[in-house]
Write a protein that holds these residues in place. Structure first.
Motif, PDB file in Angstrom:
ATOM      1  N   MET A   1      51.314  40.864  21.457  1.00 20.43           N
ATOM      2  CA  MET A   1      51.229  41.735  22.625  1.00 20.43           C
ATOM      3  C   MET A   1      52.008  41.110  23.770  1.00 20.43           C
ATOM      4  O   MET A   1      52.029  39.894  23.920  1.00 20.43           O
ATOM      5  N   ASP A   2      52.629  41.992  24.569  1.00 17.79           N
ATOM      6  CA  ASP A   2      53.554  41.425  25.528  1.00 17.79           C
ATOM      7  C   ASP A   2      53.113  41.499  26.982  1.00 17.79           C
ATOM      8  O   ASP A   2      53.095  40.510  27.692  1.00 17.79           O
ATOM      9  N   HIS A   3      52.717  42.717  27.417  1.00 16.92           N
ATOM     10  CA  HIS A   3      52.529  42.875  28.852  1.00 16.92           C
ATOM     11  C   HIS A   3      51.192  43.528  29.177  1.00 16.92           C
ATOM     12  O   HIS A   3      50.883  44.609  28.678  1.00 16.92           O
ATOM     13  N   ALA A   4      50.422  42.877  30.038  1.00 21.84           N
ATOM     14  CA  ALA A   4      49.186  43.494  30.541  1.00 21.84           C
ATOM     15  C   ALA A   4      49.350  43.710  32.036  1.00 21.84           C
ATOM     16  O   ALA A   4      49.913  42.854  32.734  1.00 21.84           O
ATOM     17  N   VAL A   5      48.876  44.849  32.522  1.00 17.65           N
ATOM     18  CA  VAL A   5      48.912  45.116  33.965  1.00 17.65           C
ATOM     19  C   VAL A   5      47.475  45.240  34.458  1.00 17.65           C
ATOM     20  O   VAL A   5      46.647  45.909  33.838  1.00 17.65           O
ATOM     21  N   VAL A   6      47.196  44.549  35.563  1.00 16.71           N
ATOM     22  CA  VAL A   6      45.857  44.591  36.157  1.00 16.71           C
ATOM     23  C   VAL A   6      45.984  45.238  37.529  1.00 16.71           C
ATOM     24  O   VAL A   6      46.819  44.809  38.342  1.00 16.71           O
ATOM     25  N   ILE A   7      45.183  46.251  37.783  1.00 19.47           N
ATOM     26  CA  ILE A   7      45.176  46.898  39.108  1.00 19.47           C
ATOM     27  C   ILE A   7      44.086  46.247  39.938  1.00 19.47           C
ATOM     28  O   ILE A   7      42.912  46.314  39.586  1.00 19.47           O
ATOM     29  N   GLY A   8      44.468  45.577  41.021  1.00 17.12           N
ATOM     30  CA  GLY A   8      43.504  44.908  41.885  1.00 17.12           C
ATOM     31  C   GLY A   8      43.578  43.402  41.734  1.00 17.12           C
ATOM     32  O   GLY A   8      43.476  42.869  40.632  1.00 17.12           O
ATOM     33  N   ALA A   9      43.803  42.716  42.841  1.00 15.08           N
ATOM     34  CA  ALA A   9      43.890  41.243  42.825  1.00 15.08           C
ATOM     35  C   ALA A   9      42.732  40.641  43.596  1.00 15.08           C
ATOM     36  O   ALA A   9      42.898  39.702  44.378  1.00 15.08           O
ATOM     37  N   SER A  10      41.548  41.221  43.398  1.00 18.24           N
ATOM     38  CA  SER A  10      40.356  40.624  43.985  1.00 18.24           C
ATOM     39  C   SER A  10      39.705  39.776  42.886  1.00 18.24           C
ATOM     40  O   SER A  10      40.387  39.341  41.959  1.00 18.24           O
ATOM     41  N   MET A  11      38.410  39.550  42.977  1.00 18.82           N
ATOM     42  CA  MET A  11      37.778  38.631  42.023  1.00 18.82           C
ATOM     43  C   MET A  11      37.935  39.090  40.566  1.00 18.82           C
ATOM     44  O   MET A  11      38.362  38.323  39.700  1.00 18.82           O
ATOM     45  N   SER A  12      37.617  40.358  40.291  1.00 21.54           N
ATOM     46  CA  SER A  12      37.683  40.816  38.895  1.00 21.54           C
ATOM     47  C   SER A  12      39.113  40.809  38.384  1.00 21.54           C
ATOM     48  O   SER A  12      39.372  40.406  37.250  1.00 21.54           O
ATOM     49  N   GLY A  13      40.037  41.278  39.215  1.00 23.55           N
ATOM     50  CA  GLY A  13      41.425  41.370  38.774  1.00 23.55           C
ATOM     51  C   GLY A  13      42.028  40.000  38.506  1.00 23.55           C
ATOM     52  O   GLY A  13      42.698  39.781  37.485  1.00 23.55           O
ATOM     53  N   LEU A  14      41.776  39.064  39.404  1.00 25.27           N
ATOM     54  CA  LEU A  14      42.350  37.720  39.228  1.00 25.27           C
ATOM     55  C   LEU A  14      41.742  37.034  38.002  1.00 25.27           C
ATOM     56  O   LEU A  14      42.452  36.393  37.217  1.00 25.27           O
ATOM     57  N   LEU A  15      40.430  37.191  37.840  1.00 23.38           N
ATOM     58  CA  LEU A  15      39.796  36.530  36.693  1.00 23.38           C
ATOM     59  C   LEU A  15      40.169  37.215  35.382  1.00 23.38           C
ATOM     60  O   LEU A  15      40.322  36.553  34.354  1.00 23.38           O
ATOM     61  N   ALA A  16      40.373  38.530  35.433  1.00 22.90           N
ATOM     62  CA  ALA A  16      40.864  39.232  34.238  1.00 22.90           C
ATOM     63  C   ALA A  16      42.240  38.680  33.873  1.00 22.90           C
ATOM     64  O   ALA A  16      42.534  38.427  32.696  1.00 22.90           O
ATOM     65  N   ALA A  17      43.076  38.470  34.868  1.00 23.45           N
ATOM     66  CA  ALA A  17      44.423  37.931  34.604  1.00 23.45           C
ATOM     67  C   ALA A  17      44.334  36.531  34.006  1.00 23.45           C
ATOM     68  O   ALA A  17      45.105  36.174  33.091  1.00 23.45           O
ATOM     69  N   ALA A  18      43.377  35.735  34.505  1.00 23.41           N
ATOM     70  CA  ALA A  18      43.215  34.368  33.971  1.00 23.41           C
ATOM     71  C   ALA A  18      42.839  34.422  32.492  1.00 23.41           C
ATOM     72  O   ALA A  18      43.270  33.582  31.691  1.00 23.41           O
ATOM     73  N   ALA A  19      42.040  35.422  32.127  1.00 20.83           N
ATOM     74  CA  ALA A  19      41.661  35.559  30.712  1.00 20.83           C
ATOM     75  C   ALA A  19      42.827  36.124  29.904  1.00 20.83           C
ATOM     76  O   ALA A  19      43.135  35.638  28.808  1.00 20.83           O
ATOM     77  N   LEU A  20      43.511  37.129  30.462  1.00 20.07           N
ATOM     78  CA  LEU A  20      44.563  37.827  29.702  1.00 20.07           C
ATOM     79  C   LEU A  20      45.798  36.963  29.465  1.00 20.07           C
ATOM     80  O   LEU A  20      46.514  37.168  28.492  1.00 20.07           O
ATOM     81  N   HIS A  21      46.041  36.005  30.337  1.00 16.06           N
ATOM     82  CA  HIS A  21      47.281  35.233  30.164  1.00 16.06           C
ATOM     83  C   HIS A  21      47.232  34.403  28.874  1.00 16.06           C
ATOM     84  O   HIS A  21      48.246  33.962  28.380  1.00 16.06           O
ATOM     85  N   ARG A  22      46.034  34.264  28.314  1.00 16.46           N
ATOM     86  CA  ARG A  22      45.925  33.545  27.028  1.00 16.46           C
ATOM     87  C   ARG A  22      46.357  34.439  25.865  1.00 16.46           C
ATOM     88  O   ARG A  22      46.559  33.967  24.755  1.00 16.46           O
ATOM     89  N   LEU A  23      46.405  35.744  26.094  1.00 16.32           N
ATOM     90  CA  LEU A  23      46.695  36.695  25.017  1.00 16.32           C
ATOM     91  C   LEU A  23      48.038  37.399  25.173  1.00 16.32           C
ATOM     92  O   LEU A  23      48.612  37.853  24.197  1.00 16.32           O
ATOM     93  N   PHE A  24      48.492  37.520  26.416  1.00 15.94           N
ATOM     94  CA  PHE A  24      49.714  38.290  26.675  1.00 15.94           C
ATOM     95  C   PHE A  24      50.817  37.366  27.196  1.00 15.94           C
ATOM     96  O   PHE A  24      50.547  36.441  27.970  1.00 15.94           O
TER      97      PHE A  24
END
Ligand SMILES: Cc1cc2nc3c(=O)[nH]c(=O)nc-3n(C[C@H](O)[C@H](O)[C@H](O)COP(=O)(O)OP(=O)(O)OC[C@H]3O[C@@H](n4cnc5c(N)ncnc54)[C@H](O)[C@@H]3O)c2cc1C
Length: 313
Positions: free
Chosen positions: A1-24
Motif C-alpha cells: 500500500m502506498d498512500h494514506a490521507v488523514v483529514i485533521g491534524a489534531s490528536m486523532s489525526g496525528l496519532l493515526a498518522a503515527a500508526a499508518l506510517h508503519r504500513l504506508f
C-alpha cells in the motif's frame, strides 16, 4: 500500500498518522488550520486554553506510537504523577483516600502536548503534515473511497482515507453526496461548560499535590479543578458546570473554597483582572507561586463568559 490521507491534524489525526506510517509508504495529513510553529493555541482546538491532563492509558499508547514522548514533554515542563496518589479528589464534600494506582499520567497544556506530537509525527519518514488545507469531499470509484477533494488544488488520490476531523466531521454528508447511506449517529449530550483562570503559584501551595479536583454532584452541579504547572507562571483553573459558567468575578472563589467542597483550598490573586483564559499557552519559565481554585456559587455565575464547551453544539 502506498498512500494514506488523514483529514485533521489534531490528536486523532496525528496519532493515526503515527500508526499508518508503519504500513504506508506515504502518509499525508491535512488540516484546515494554520498550524502554529510554536506551542500556541489554534482556532480548531477551542478547549486548548483550559487545564489539560493526559490519563495513564493515553500516555502509554502515545509512548508506544512515539517512543520517548512523555520524557520529552516532561523536559519541556509537563508534570508526571500518579493521579490517585498525587491528586486531591473531593466528591460530595468528602476527600477520597489516596493510594498508589501505578498509573502514571501527565499534566501538560494542550498546545504543548499537541505541538510536540506534531513535531514528532512530521519528522516520521514518509509523513507530511499540511496546514491550511481544507478537505471538501471524498473521491470514490467502484464502491471504494479513492481520495480526498481539497478546497484548493488537485484531488489527492489515496489507498486509505482516515477522517479525523473531530466533531466537525463532514464524512456523513460526503458519503451522502456519493450516494451512500450515512452511518447511524449516536449523540450523548453532556452539556458541561468550562471557565478558566490562571493564578500565580507559591511553593507549597496545594500541599505538594499536582491537582485538586472538586467533582460536581447532582445537588452542586458546579465543580472545580486547580492544576499545578511546572515552569509556568500560573496554573489554569477551569470550572465545569452544566450551564454556561462565566467566570469574571473572582471574589467568590475564597468564600466558596472555604465551604465543604473546597476545604483547604486557598486562592491567589488572578494573574490579571478580567483574564478569561484566552491567553496563548506554552510552558514558560516559572515566576514562582502556587495554585489555588474554588467553585463559584451559581448566583455569582452571571458575570463574564464561558470559554469552553463539552457536549453537543
Ligand atoms: C473543554 C474540554 C476539555 C478537555 N480536556 C481534556 C483533557 O484534559 N484531556 C484529554 O485527553 N482530553 C480532553 N478533552 C478532549 C480532547 O480535547 C478531544 O478528545 C480531542 O481534541 C479530540 O481530538 P480529535 O483529533 O479527534 O478532534 P479535534 O481535536 O476536534 O480535531 C479535529 C481536527 O480536524 C481539523 N479539521 C476538521 N475538519 C477539517 C476539514 N474538512 N479539512 C481539514 N481539516 C479539518 C480541525 O482543524 C482539527 O484540527 C477536552 C475537551 C474539551 C472540549
Amino acid at each position: 500500500m502506498d498512500h494514506a490521507v488523514v483529514i485533521g491534524a489534531s490528536m486523532s489525526g496525528l496519532l493515526a498518522a503515527a500508526a499508518l506510517h508503519r504500513l504506508f509508504g506515504r502518509v499525508t495529513v491535512l488540516d484546515r488550520d494554520t498550524l502554529p510553529t510554536v506551542d500556541a493555541h489554534r482556532r480548531g482546538v477551542a478547549q486548548s486554553r483550559h487545564a489539560h491532563g493526559l490519563l495513564a492509558k493515553g500516555r502509554e499508547v502515545i509512548d508506544e506510537l512515539l517512543p520517548g514522548l512523555s520524557a520529552e514533554l516532561v523536559a519541556q515542563g509537563a508534570i508526571r504523577g500518579d493521579l490517585q496518589r498525587d491528586a486531591r479528589h473531593i466528591h460530595g464534600g468528602h476527600r477520597l483516600a489516596r493510594g498508589d494506582s501505578g498509573l502514571s499520567g501527565l499534566l501538560a497544556s494542550r498546545p504543548l502536548l499537541e505541538g510536540q506530537i506534531r513535531r514528532r509525527v512530521s519528522a516520521l519518514p514518509g509523513v507530511r503534515v499540511l496546514a491550511d488545507r481544507i478537505a471538501t469531499g471524498l473521491l470514490a470509484q467502484d464502491g471504494r473511497v479513492t481520495g480526498v477533494r481539497p478546497a484548493d488544488g488537485e484531488p489527492i488520490p489515496a489507498d486509505l482515507v482516515v477522517d479525523a476531523g473531530g466533531r466537525g466531521s463532514r464524512t456523513p454528508f460526503w458519503l451522502g453526496e456519493l450516494g451512500y447511506e450515512p452511518p447511524r449517529e449516536e449523540r450523548v449530550v453532556i452539556d458541561v461548560r468550562y471557565g478558566t483562570r490562571e493564578f500565580r503559584r507559591r511553593p507549597g501551595d496545594l500541599d505538594g499535590d499536582l491537582v485538586v479536583i472538586i467533582a460536581p454532584t447532582p445537588e452542586h452541579p458546579r465543580g472545580g479543578v486547580a492544576e499545578r504547572r511546572a515552569r509556568r507562571r500560573a496554573p489554569l483553573v477551569p470550572k465545569p458546570g452544566r450551564r454556561p459558567a462565566p467566570l469574571r468575578a473572582l471574589e467568590p472563589f475564597p468564600r466558596r473554597a472555604a465551604g465543604d467542597r473546597g476545604r483547604g483550598v486557598r486562592v491567589q490573586p488572578a494573574l490579571r483582572p478580567g483574564h478569561d483564559g484566552r491567553r496563548a499557552g506554552g510552558e514558560g519559565p516559572a515566576r514562582g507561586g502556587a495554585a489555588a481554585a474554588g467553585v463559584l456559587p451559581p448566583d455569582r455565575q452571571d458575570r463574564g463568559r464561558a470559554v469552553g464547551h463539552h457536549g453537543r453544539r
